[in-house]
Motif scaffolding. Structure first.
Motif, short mmCIF file in Angstrom:
data_model
loop_
_atom_site.label_atom_id
_atom_site.label_comp_id
_atom_site.label_asym_id
_atom_site.label_seq_id
_atom_site.Cartn_x
_atom_site.Cartn_y
_atom_site.Cartn_z
N VAL A 27 23.21 -9.46 41.94
CA VAL A 27 24.22 -9.39 42.70
C VAL A 27 24.05 -8.48 43.66
N VAL A 28 23.86 -7.29 43.52
CA VAL A 28 23.51 -6.48 44.65
C VAL A 28 22.65 -6.98 45.79
N LEU A 29 21.36 -7.45 45.24
CA LEU A 29 20.88 -8.01 46.09
C LEU A 29 21.22 -9.23 47.21
N VAL A 30 22.08 -10.11 46.34
CA VAL A 30 22.80 -10.96 47.13
C VAL A 30 23.70 -10.42 48.06
N ALA A 31 24.46 -9.46 47.67
CA ALA A 31 25.41 -8.75 48.67
C ALA A 31 24.57 -8.04 50.00
N GLN A 32 23.55 -7.69 49.49
CA GLN A 32 22.79 -6.99 50.67
C GLN A 32 22.14 -7.88 51.63
N ALA A 33 21.79 -9.02 51.12
CA ALA A 33 21.23 -10.08 51.86
C ALA A 33 22.24 -10.97 52.71
N ALA A 34 23.60 -10.86 52.34
CA ALA A 34 24.72 -11.61 52.81
C ALA A 34 25.17 -10.50 54.07
N GLN A 35 25.00 -9.17 53.57
CA GLN A 35 25.49 -8.23 54.73
C GLN A 35 24.35 -8.49 55.95
N GLY A 36 23.20 -8.41 55.96
CA GLY A 36 22.27 -8.81 56.91
C GLY A 36 22.45 -10.05 57.58
N LEU A 37 22.95 -11.16 57.00
CA LEU A 37 23.11 -12.38 57.58
C LEU A 37 24.24 -12.26 58.39
#
Length: 324
Positions: A195-205
């Motif tokens: 979940v943290v990884l998805v949140a980080q990737a989404a922030q970058g996008l």
């Protein structure tokens, strides 16, 4: 300790008391009821818990914990990990546990040692943990089908836990008491940090101008997850084979791309304060490099070049060391 007769209740069914009608307890209570057991009481203090009792366990009385335990042949303890030990001990201090009563908790962290006060009171201890994330709604009921449940119990009563899991559509696996903590750490590392990884990737996008990052990530991450979990059940000579699903620059030994990623994520961190993003990328890329090397996806020289790049990035100061 007796359950009221219910129309259509099959012989051998148990009176179930749900202690903690949170996301897990209410759903499992519903599933046990659907398997023919009688839910004789549930405890819920918060407004959400009371609503779950009304929705998922209609007609079941919302009672104080001691009364739930008094009525039940099977006590389902679905409370937070830190509350479990004091709750079991407190009930023991008041003589609430009864001989032959099943005391089952759903904590992943604990085995049956935490239920020792109940066992001394004559109860039969069982630890049954579903390896699933719960929403606390009826949507969870279908997801129980095929869900793995870790069963930890004294040898003679393991079949009871296994049978209950099978009754609600799950698949039981036996986890040793001493390995329960490792089992739970592995699950939490995978699910919570995903979940943290998805949140980080989404922030970058989002920073790259993507308005709907979830829609962009969904097919990519779903395919990667499906491939990795399928491969995890194989063995490649160095351990679980999930790393065989690895794609991207590390799996190709493409150090130039990794350096570019580190630069871009460092810029994102400086602009937003999200220093957890490059930190996570660096640590996970190190792990990917070592596992890719061990499984012969890359050679020694490629691995060393990648690790040198990652070590260099770790030594560079980043602006704004506050984390979102």
């Amino acid at each position: 300790m007796s359950a009221p007769d219910e129309p259509g209740r099959r012989p051998g069914r148990l009176g179930v008391g749900v202690v903690g009608a949170g996301r897990v307890g209410a759903v499992l209570g519903n599933a046990l009821r659907a398997a023919g057991h009688a839910v004789v009481g549930a405890s819920g203090i918060s407004e959400d818990s009371r609503e779950r009792i009304e929705t998922l366990l209609p007609g079941v009385p919302n009672l104080e914990v001691p009364e739930v335990v008094e009525r039940a042949e099977l006590v389902l303890l679905a409370v937070p990990d830190d509350a479990l030990g004091p709750l079991v001990a407190g009930l023991a201090d008041t003589g609430a546990w009864q001989p032959g009563q099943l005391a089952i908790h759903t904590s992943g962290r604990y085995g049956t040692a935490v239920l020792e006060p109940a066992r001394l009171g004559g109860a039969i201890p069982l630890a049954v943990h579903p390896a699933m994330t719960f929403t606390g709604t009826s949507l969870d009921l279908a997801r129980l089908e095929g869900c793995t449940f870790a069963v930890t119990a004294p040898g003679p009563v393991q079949p009871i836990g296994q049978a209950l899991v099978v009754e609600i559509g799950g698949e039981p696996v036996i986890v040793d008491e001493q390995l329960r903590g490792l089992y739970h750490a592995a699950l939490a590392h995978g699910a919570n940090h995903l979940v943290v990884l998805v949140a980080q990737a989404a922030q970058g996008l989002e920073a790259a101008g993507i308005e709907a990052p979830g829609r962009v990530l969904a097919p990519l991450l779903s395919a990667a997850l499906e491939s990795a979990t399928r491969s995890a059940d194989t063995r490649d000579g160095v351990g679980p084979g999930a790393i065989s699903a690895l794609t991207g620059p590390v799996s190709r030994g493409d150090v130039g791309t990794v350096r570019r990623h580190l630069t871009e994520l460092g810029t994102l961190a400086a602009a937003s304060g999200a220093t957890d993003v490059p930190d996570s990328y660096t640590e996970l890329a190190r792990g990917a490099t070592r596992r890719a090397l061990a499984s012969h996806r890359i050679d020694d020289s490629a691995a060393q070049a990648l690790l040198d790049a990652l070590d260099g990035a770790a030594g560079e100061p980043q602006a704004g060391r506050t984390t979102q």
